[in-house]
Motif scaffolding. Structure first.
Motif, PDB file in Angstrom:
ATOM      1  N   GLU A  23      82.242  66.951  49.292  1.00 14.56           N
ATOM      2  CA  GLU A  23      81.589  65.706  48.892  1.00 14.56           C
ATOM      3  C   GLU A  23      82.542  64.518  49.045  1.00 14.56           C
ATOM      4  O   GLU A  23      82.153  63.467  49.556  1.00 14.56           O
ATOM      5  N   ALA A  24      83.777  64.695  48.615  1.00 13.37           N
ATOM      6  CA  ALA A  24      84.766  63.617  48.743  1.00 13.37           C
ATOM      7  C   ALA A  24      85.058  63.308  50.211  1.00 13.37           C
ATOM      8  O   ALA A  24      85.155  62.139  50.600  1.00 13.37           O
ATOM      9  N   MET A  25      85.185  64.343  51.017  1.00 13.43           N
ATOM     10  CA  MET A  25      85.427  64.143  52.445  1.00 13.43           C
ATOM     11  C   MET A  25      84.255  63.409  53.098  1.00 13.43           C
ATOM     12  O   MET A  25      84.454  62.537  53.948  1.00 13.43           O
ATOM     13  N   ALA A  26      83.043  63.759  52.679  1.00 12.57           N
ATOM     14  CA  ALA A  26      81.851  63.116  53.227  1.00 12.57           C
ATOM     15  C   ALA A  26      81.783  61.645  52.827  1.00 12.57           C
ATOM     16  O   ALA A  26      81.172  60.838  53.536  1.00 12.57           O
ATOM     17  N   ARG A  27      82.419  61.283  51.724  1.00  6.55           N
ATOM     18  CA  ARG A  27      82.475  59.891  51.288  1.00  6.55           C
ATOM     19  C   ARG A  27      83.702  59.180  51.857  1.00  6.55           C
ATOM     20  O   ARG A  27      84.053  58.086  51.440  1.00  6.55           O
ATOM     21  N   LYS A  28      84.357  59.845  52.806  1.00  8.51           N
ATOM     22  CA  LYS A  28      85.511  59.288  53.532  1.00  8.51           C
ATOM     23  C   LYS A  28      86.709  59.012  52.633  1.00  8.51           C
ATOM     24  O   LYS A  28      87.366  57.976  52.749  1.00  8.51           O
ATOM     25  N   LEU A  29      86.986  59.974  51.754  1.00 13.19           N
ATOM     26  CA  LEU A  29      88.171  59.870  50.900  1.00 13.19           C
ATOM     27  C   LEU A  29      89.247  60.823  51.393  1.00 13.19           C
ATOM     28  O   LEU A  29      88.940  61.939  51.816  1.00 13.19           O
ATOM     29  N   PRO A  30      90.507  60.425  51.321  1.00  6.35           N
ATOM     30  CA  PRO A  30      91.573  61.402  51.550  1.00  6.35           C
ATOM     31  C   PRO A  30      91.579  62.354  50.353  1.00  6.35           C
ATOM     32  O   PRO A  30      91.337  61.933  49.216  1.00  6.35           O
ATOM     33  N   LYS A  70      97.282  52.550  55.290  1.00  2.00           N
ATOM     34  CA  LYS A  70      97.171  53.093  56.645  1.00  2.00           C
ATOM     35  C   LYS A  70      97.026  54.624  56.609  1.00  2.00           C
ATOM     36  O   LYS A  70      96.179  55.189  57.298  1.00  2.00           O
ATOM     37  N   LEU A  71      97.832  55.297  55.791  1.00  2.00           N
ATOM     38  CA  LEU A  71      97.722  56.759  55.659  1.00  2.00           C
ATOM     39  C   LEU A  71      96.392  57.156  55.029  1.00  2.00           C
ATOM     40  O   LEU A  71      95.779  58.140  55.447  1.00  2.00           O
ATOM     41  N   ARG A  72      95.962  56.413  54.027  1.00  2.00           N
ATOM     42  CA  ARG A  72      94.658  56.706  53.416  1.00  2.00           C
ATOM     43  C   ARG A  72      93.557  56.633  54.466  1.00  2.00           C
ATOM     44  O   ARG A  72      92.696  57.506  54.542  1.00  2.00           O
ATOM     45  N   TYR A  75      93.856  59.704  56.992  1.00  3.29           N
ATOM     46  CA  TYR A  75      93.342  60.971  56.460  1.00  3.29           C
ATOM     47  C   TYR A  75      91.857  60.898  56.132  1.00  3.29           C
ATOM     48  O   TYR A  75      91.141  61.898  56.275  1.00  3.29           O
ATOM     49  N   SER A  76      91.384  59.741  55.724  1.00  2.10           N
ATOM     50  CA  SER A  76      89.952  59.584  55.463  1.00  2.10           C
ATOM     51  C   SER A  76      89.147  59.895  56.713  1.00  2.10           C
ATOM     52  O   SER A  76      88.175  60.653  56.672  1.00  2.10           O
ATOM     53  N   LYS A  77      89.545  59.319  57.830  1.00  6.02           N
ATOM     54  CA  LYS A  77      88.835  59.537  59.097  1.00  6.02           C
ATOM     55  C   LYS A  77      88.964  60.977  59.564  1.00  6.02           C
ATOM     56  O   LYS A  77      87.994  61.588  60.013  1.00  6.02           O
ATOM     57  N   VAL A  83      84.563  67.446  57.837  1.00  2.00           N
ATOM     58  CA  VAL A  83      83.417  67.771  56.979  1.00  2.00           C
ATOM     59  C   VAL A  83      82.136  67.891  57.795  1.00  2.00           C
ATOM     60  O   VAL A  83      81.216  68.597  57.394  1.00  2.00           O
ATOM     61  N   LEU A  84      82.088  67.263  58.936  1.00  2.00           N
ATOM     62  CA  LEU A  84      80.903  67.372  59.789  1.00  2.00           C
ATOM     63  C   LEU A  84      80.671  68.812  60.244  1.00  2.00           C
ATOM     64  O   LEU A  84      79.539  69.188  60.546  1.00  2.00           O
ATOM     65  N   ASN A  85      81.728  69.632  60.266  1.00  2.89           N
ATOM     66  CA  ASN A  85      81.582  71.049  60.622  1.00  2.89           C
ATOM     67  C   ASN A  85      80.815  71.831  59.558  1.00  2.89           C
ATOM     68  O   ASN A  85      80.385  72.953  59.804  1.00  2.89           O
ATOM     69  N   TYR A  86      80.667  71.268  58.369  1.00  2.51           N
ATOM     70  CA  TYR A  86      79.946  71.922  57.280  1.00  2.51           C
ATOM     71  C   TYR A  86      78.497  71.437  57.177  1.00  2.51           C
ATOM     72  O   TYR A  86      77.782  71.806  56.251  1.00  2.51           O
ATOM     73  N   ALA A  87      78.058  70.628  58.116  1.00  6.02           N
ATOM     74  CA  ALA A  87      76.687  70.124  58.103  1.00  6.02           C
ATOM     75  C   ALA A  87      75.718  71.299  58.279  1.00  6.02           C
ATOM     76  O   ALA A  87      76.016  72.256  59.013  1.00  6.02           O
ATOM     77  N   PRO A  88      74.572  71.257  57.612  1.00  6.15           N
ATOM     78  CA  PRO A  88      73.612  72.366  57.694  1.00  6.15           C
ATOM     79  C   PRO A  88      73.246  72.760  59.124  1.00  6.15           C
ATOM     80  O   PRO A  88      73.137  73.949  59.430  1.00  6.15           O
TER      81      PRO A  88
END
Length: 106
Positions: A23-30, A70-72, A75-77, A83-88
């Protein structure tokens, strides 16, 4: 998630998965995770993994991201792409193939 800059999952046991991590990765968080269970296999970035209960290492990882926008962003990107690999639509065919194998072998 929308008001956060970083997500920390400080697991203390061998968690088999981590939905909150996705969920955090999908919201573009490191995402920073401990080295226990599946979370390090989801994140797959050694710079974002700390030894469980090593609070000094955890604080170092958090400070690394707090101090560098810059690091945030980097890693966010990177984690968002993972996380797209976990898409249904990607997972469902794999799960169905496992079921088909089980049915064929029984």
């Amino acid at each position: 998630y929308d008001k956060a800059d970083i997500f920390v999952h400080p697991g203390r046991w061998n968690e088999p998965f981590g939905r909150t991590i996705l969920e955090a990765m999908a919201r573009k968080l490191p995402v920073i995770v401990s080295n226990l269970g599946a979370p390090p296999n989801i994140v797959k970035e050694k710079e974002l993994v700390f030894k469980s209960e090593d609070y000094l290492e955890l604080s170092t990882k958090i400070n690394m991201l707090v101090e560098s926008k810059k690091l945030r962003g980097f890693y966010s990107k990177k984690l968002y792409k993972k996380v797209l690999n976990y898409a249904p639509e990607k997972l469902l065919p794999k799960v169905l193939n496992v079921y088909k194998l089980v049915i064929r072998n029984n």
